[in-house]
Motif scaffolding. Structure first.
Motif, PDB file in Angstrom:
ATOM      1  N   GLY A  74       4.699  20.150 -50.573  1.00 33.26           N
ATOM      2  CA  GLY A  74       5.354  19.333 -51.604  1.00 33.26           C
ATOM      3  C   GLY A  74       4.543  19.325 -52.886  1.00 33.26           C
ATOM      4  N   ALA A  75       4.199  18.125 -53.378  1.00 37.13           N
ATOM      5  CA  ALA A  75       3.493  18.019 -54.668  1.00 37.13           C
ATOM      6  C   ALA A  75       1.986  18.219 -54.534  1.00 37.13           C
ATOM      7  CB  ALA A  75       3.762  16.654 -55.281  1.00 37.13           C
ATOM      8  N   THR A  76       1.482  18.346 -53.308  1.00 35.65           N
ATOM      9  CA  THR A  76       0.026  18.469 -53.117  1.00 35.65           C
ATOM     10  C   THR A  76      -0.444  19.853 -53.571  1.00 35.65           C
ATOM     11  OG1 THR A  76       0.232  17.075 -51.162  1.00 35.65           O
ATOM     12  CG2 THR A  76      -1.853  18.252 -51.438  1.00 35.65           C
ATOM     13  N   PRO A  77      -1.387  19.926 -54.491  1.00 32.11           N
ATOM     14  CA  PRO A  77      -1.856  21.240 -54.948  1.00 32.11           C
ATOM     15  C   PRO A  77      -2.582  22.009 -53.846  1.00 32.11           C
ATOM     16  CG  PRO A  77      -2.882  19.465 -56.226  1.00 32.11           C
ATOM     17  CD  PRO A  77      -2.033  18.819 -55.182  1.00 32.11           C
ATOM     18  N   LEU A  78      -2.484  23.345 -53.943  1.00 33.20           N
ATOM     19  CA  LEU A  78      -3.084  24.219 -52.932  1.00 33.20           C
ATOM     20  C   LEU A  78      -4.202  25.048 -53.557  1.00 33.20           C
ATOM     21  CD1 LEU A  78      -2.984  25.407 -50.055  1.00 33.20           C
ATOM     22  CD2 LEU A  78      -1.298  27.053 -50.879  1.00 33.20           C
ATOM     23  N   LEU A  79      -5.367  24.956 -52.922  1.00 30.55           N
ATOM     24  CA  LEU A  79      -6.517  25.789 -53.305  1.00 30.55           C
ATOM     25  C   LEU A  79      -6.627  26.908 -52.277  1.00 30.55           C
ATOM     26  CD1 LEU A  79      -9.299  26.385 -54.704  1.00 30.55           C
ATOM     27  CD2 LEU A  79     -10.293  24.653 -53.174  1.00 30.55           C
ATOM     28  N   LEU A  80      -6.568  28.148 -52.736  1.00 30.16           N
ATOM     29  CA  LEU A  80      -6.668  29.303 -51.845  1.00 30.16           C
ATOM     30  C   LEU A  80      -8.126  29.743 -51.725  1.00 30.16           C
ATOM     31  CD1 LEU A  80      -5.627  31.871 -50.339  1.00 30.16           C
ATOM     32  CD2 LEU A  80      -5.439  32.933 -52.604  1.00 30.16           C
ATOM     33  N   THR A  81      -8.598  29.871 -50.489  1.00 28.02           N
ATOM     34  CA  THR A  81      -9.996  30.273 -50.263  1.00 28.02           C
ATOM     35  C   THR A  81     -10.068  31.346 -49.185  1.00 28.02           C
ATOM     36  OG1 THR A  81     -10.833  28.061 -50.804  1.00 28.02           O
ATOM     37  CG2 THR A  81     -12.271  29.455 -49.497  1.00 28.02           C
ATOM     38  N   VAL A  82     -10.793  32.429 -49.472  1.00 25.81           N
ATOM     39  CA  VAL A  82     -11.148  33.406 -48.435  1.00 25.81           C
ATOM     40  C   VAL A  82     -12.675  33.363 -48.343  1.00 25.81           C
ATOM     41  CG1 VAL A  82     -11.106  35.834 -47.746  1.00 25.81           C
ATOM     42  CG2 VAL A  82      -9.131  34.844 -48.939  1.00 25.81           C
ATOM     43  N   ARG A  83     -13.184  32.628 -47.373  1.00 20.91           N
ATOM     44  CA  ARG A  83     -14.629  32.379 -47.316  1.00 20.91           C
ATOM     45  C   ARG A  83     -15.323  33.449 -46.470  1.00 20.91           C
ATOM     46  NH1 ARG A  83     -15.928  30.365 -50.523  1.00 20.91           N
ATOM     47  NH2 ARG A  83     -15.369  28.165 -50.383  1.00 20.91           N
ATOM     48  N   SER A  84     -16.391  34.004 -47.017  1.00 23.13           N
ATOM     49  CA  SER A  84     -17.168  35.051 -46.345  1.00 23.13           C
ATOM     50  C   SER A  84     -18.118  34.450 -45.312  1.00 23.13           C
ATOM     51  CB  SER A  84     -18.021  35.789 -47.363  1.00 23.13           C
ATOM     52  OG  SER A  84     -17.223  36.230 -48.424  1.00 23.13           O
ATOM     53  N   ALA A  85     -18.425  35.245 -44.303  1.00 24.43           N
ATOM     54  CA  ALA A  85     -19.326  34.788 -43.238  1.00 24.43           C
ATOM     55  C   ALA A  85     -20.681  34.355 -43.809  1.00 24.43           C
ATOM     56  CB  ALA A  85     -19.514  35.898 -42.218  1.00 24.43           C
ATOM     57  N   GLU A  86     -21.194  35.105 -44.792  1.00 19.86           N
ATOM     58  CA  GLU A  86     -22.506  34.766 -45.385  1.00 19.86           C
ATOM     59  C   GLU A  86     -22.487  33.382 -46.012  1.00 19.86           C
ATOM     60  OE1 GLU A  86     -20.655  37.310 -46.401  1.00 19.86           O
ATOM     61  OE2 GLU A  86     -21.644  38.995 -45.418  1.00 19.86           O
ATOM     62  N   GLU A  87     -21.284  32.901 -46.369  1.00 19.90           N
ATOM     63  CA  GLU A  87     -21.181  31.605 -47.050  1.00 19.90           C
ATOM     64  C   GLU A  87     -20.546  30.548 -46.137  1.00 19.90           C
ATOM     65  OE1 GLU A  87     -20.833  31.376 -51.087  1.00 19.90           O
ATOM     66  OE2 GLU A  87     -21.488  33.419 -51.470  1.00 19.90           O
ATOM     67  N   GLY A  88     -20.543  30.811 -44.836  1.00 21.73           N
ATOM     68  CA  GLY A  88     -20.053  29.812 -43.895  1.00 21.73           C
ATOM     69  C   GLY A  88     -18.630  30.034 -43.429  1.00 21.73           C
ATOM     70  N   GLY A  89     -18.018  31.177 -43.808  1.00 22.53           N
ATOM     71  CA  GLY A  89     -16.637  31.439 -43.427  1.00 22.53           C
ATOM     72  C   GLY A  89     -16.505  32.393 -42.270  1.00 22.53           C
ATOM     73  N   GLU A  90     -15.292  32.907 -42.106  1.00 16.14           N
ATOM     74  CA  GLU A  90     -14.960  33.716 -40.934  1.00 16.14           C
ATOM     75  C   GLU A  90     -14.839  35.200 -41.231  1.00 16.14           C
ATOM     76  OE1 GLU A  90     -14.561  32.196 -37.828  1.00 16.14           O
ATOM     77  OE2 GLU A  90     -15.381  30.520 -38.968  1.00 16.14           O
ATOM     78  N   THR A  91     -14.650  35.594 -42.493  1.00 14.84           N
ATOM     79  CA  THR A  91     -14.385  37.004 -42.781  1.00 14.84           C
ATOM     80  C   THR A  91     -15.667  37.780 -43.082  1.00 14.84           C
ATOM     81  OG1 THR A  91     -13.866  36.295 -45.022  1.00 14.84           O
ATOM     82  CG2 THR A  91     -12.009  36.865 -43.626  1.00 14.84           C
ATOM     83  N   THR A  92     -15.664  39.044 -42.643  1.00 13.17           N
ATOM     84  CA  THR A  92     -16.786  39.954 -42.948  1.00 13.17           C
ATOM     85  C   THR A  92     -16.205  41.127 -43.734  1.00 13.17           C
ATOM     86  OG1 THR A  92     -16.419  40.949 -40.787  1.00 13.17           O
ATOM     87  CG2 THR A  92     -18.214  39.361 -40.946  1.00 13.17           C
ATOM     88  N   LEU A  93     -15.836  40.888 -44.975  1.00 18.54           N
ATOM     89  CA  LEU A  93     -15.190  41.899 -45.812  1.00 18.54           C
ATOM     90  C   LEU A  93     -16.188  42.402 -46.854  1.00 18.54           C
ATOM     91  CD1 LEU A  93     -11.890  39.895 -46.532  1.00 18.54           C
ATOM     92  CD2 LEU A  93     -12.203  41.706 -44.824  1.00 18.54           C
ATOM     93  N   ASP A  94     -16.156  43.739 -47.136  1.00 13.23           N
ATOM     94  CA  ASP A  94     -16.986  44.196 -48.258  1.00 13.23           C
ATOM     95  C   ASP A  94     -16.278  43.767 -49.559  1.00 13.23           C
ATOM     96  OD1 ASP A  94     -14.971  46.034 -48.837  1.00 13.23           O
ATOM     97  OD2 ASP A  94     -16.000  47.697 -47.843  1.00 13.23           O
ATOM     98  N   ASP A  95     -16.942  43.990 -50.694  1.00 13.92           N
ATOM     99  CA  ASP A  95     -16.396  43.466 -51.954  1.00 13.92           C
ATOM    100  C   ASP A  95     -14.970  43.960 -52.224  1.00 13.92           C
ATOM    101  OD1 ASP A  95     -18.686  42.052 -52.384  1.00 13.92           O
ATOM    102  OD2 ASP A  95     -19.512  43.407 -53.915  1.00 13.92           O
TER     103      ASP A  95
END
Ligand SMILES: O=C1C[C@@](O)(C(=O)O)C[C@@H](O)[C@@H]1O
Length: 254
Positions: A74-95
């Motif tokens: 609805g009216a709630t704004p959405l922040l899209l994040t792709v977090r890298s493993a080095e920064e505490g996330g789940e993905t291990t993607l190169d640049d």
């Protein structure tokens, strides 16, 4: 003095600290349920931590999901994040793969704002341009999952984010000692005075909890809590977080 950024009707950098909560499900169906629960919990901003889904289902096209999420929020704004493993996330993607993943989601209209990691130096300028083309505001971020750098270094990093074209700058560090929290709050205060964009900071871990509560006093514009599932150590339930943030706004704001 920091500026104000409007995400839909939510003014980031003005008045009460805004409460954000992550959507962490690794499945599209789970994300839609989570979006409903986060919206019902009355958060100011929903953060789609798309790295959970991308890590669980690499290469699967997600074309309809961003629009479905948007509708559910609805009216709630959405922040899209792709977090890298080095920064505490789940993905291990190169640049290159990181840039491709973020760009594809931006093109599908996945965010009112997008989180871009400062450490993605070589692809960062192109992603900032891409976000602008899609109308998404840019939040540049940096996460230290092992410790807390000196205050001056954190303030410099926040300034580098602003120089890279960020509309909002954000740093999360890991506090192991109360003095780490003091360093983070000092960097927050400095950046808030020196930069003309909203500043968002937090110290992760139990010692850092206090930094998630007192942002308005030191100059942090957004705090992160959890609804069903925390995306970082030290996040607390958004309902209780919102009460404390409102209390600070009422009685202890600068
Ligand atoms: O950057 C942040 C802040 C955060 O790391 C936290 O400590 O609450 C949680 C992440 O989901 C978000 O992207």
């Amino acid at each position: 003095m920091s500026g104000v950024v409007l995400l839909r009707d939510v003014a980031v950098g003005e008045g009460r600290v805004k409460v954000a909560a992550p959507l962490c499900s690794p499945t599209p169906e789970g994300l839609l349920v989570e979006a409903g629960r986060v919206t019902a919990a009355g958060v100011d901003i929903a953060e789609w931590r798309a790295d959970y889904l991308l890590a669980a289902r690499p290469g699967v096209p997600l074309r309809e999901l961003p629009a479905a999420l948007r509708e559910r929020l609805g009216a709630t704004p959405l922040l899209l994040t792709v977090r890298s493993a080095e920064e505490g996330g789940e993905t291990t993607l190169d640049d290159g793969a990181y840039a491709a993943a973020v760009s594809a989601l931006l093109d599908d209209g996945a965010g009112d704002a997008v989180d871009l990691e400062l450490a993605r130096g070589s692809v960062l300028p192109g992603l900032v341009d891409r976000a602008r083309e899609t109308g998404a505001r840019v939040l540049v971020s940096s996460h230290d999952v092992t410790g807390t750098p000196p205050a001056a270094e954190m303030a410099d990093r926040l300034a580098a984010m602003a120089a890279a074209g960020a509309d909002v700058v954000k740093i999360a560090v890991t506090a192991r000692d109360p003095l780490d929290v003091i360093a983070l709050l000092e960097a927050t205060y400095t950046a808030d005075r020196e930069l003309d964009v909203p500043v968002v900071t937090m110290a992760m871990g139990p010692v850092g909890l206090v930094s998630r509560l007192c942002g308005e006093v030191f100059g942090s514009a957004v705090t992160f809590g959890s609804v069903d599932r925390a995306s970082a150590p030290g996040q607390i339930d958004v309902a209780r977080l919102r009460d404390v943030v409102a209390l600070v706004h009422e009685h202890a704001a600068r």
